[in-house]
Design a protein around this motif. Sequence first.
Motif: not given
Length: 153
Positions: A63-64, A67-70, A105-106
């Motif tokens: 969902s993206g 990537a944002v949290l990473g 990872g997601e």
Amino acid sequence: MKPMQRLLALLLMSVTPVSQAAYSCPPATNTGGGWIPDECLQVSCSNCGMVQSIMMSEDGKASGLGAVLGAVAGGLLGNQIGGGSGKKIATVAGAVAGGVGGHYGEKALRKQAAWLVNIQMQDGSQRKITLEADPGLIEGDRVRVDGNVISKQ
């Protein structure tokens, strides 16, 4: 040979070719409402077919958010390294690496299996149906298709 034995032998020879002759099915329009042998019955089934192939695949959709949290986590960790311009470079590198790692990872966490079943229908057409669960079918199985539901015959 006695006359009775000759008569019996002649009778057997005359009957044998008839009993061994191949039976040909009558045309469907010429049965007169009478009995039709099982081998002559052809049941037409517009939604029946045979499994040609089954392929299982795994797909994860991101969902993206990963990537944002990473990227945030990587940036915070990168910011802890070095000083001056080296700190800025480490922060950016940490954010990029964290974003890429978070994305993959997601995808791994959201991985779902799908089965693509290819069916040759009796009318000659092909149907491709994607299922979320293992259908328990093998190539060559005769099946009935109702929408996206496949049942073994």
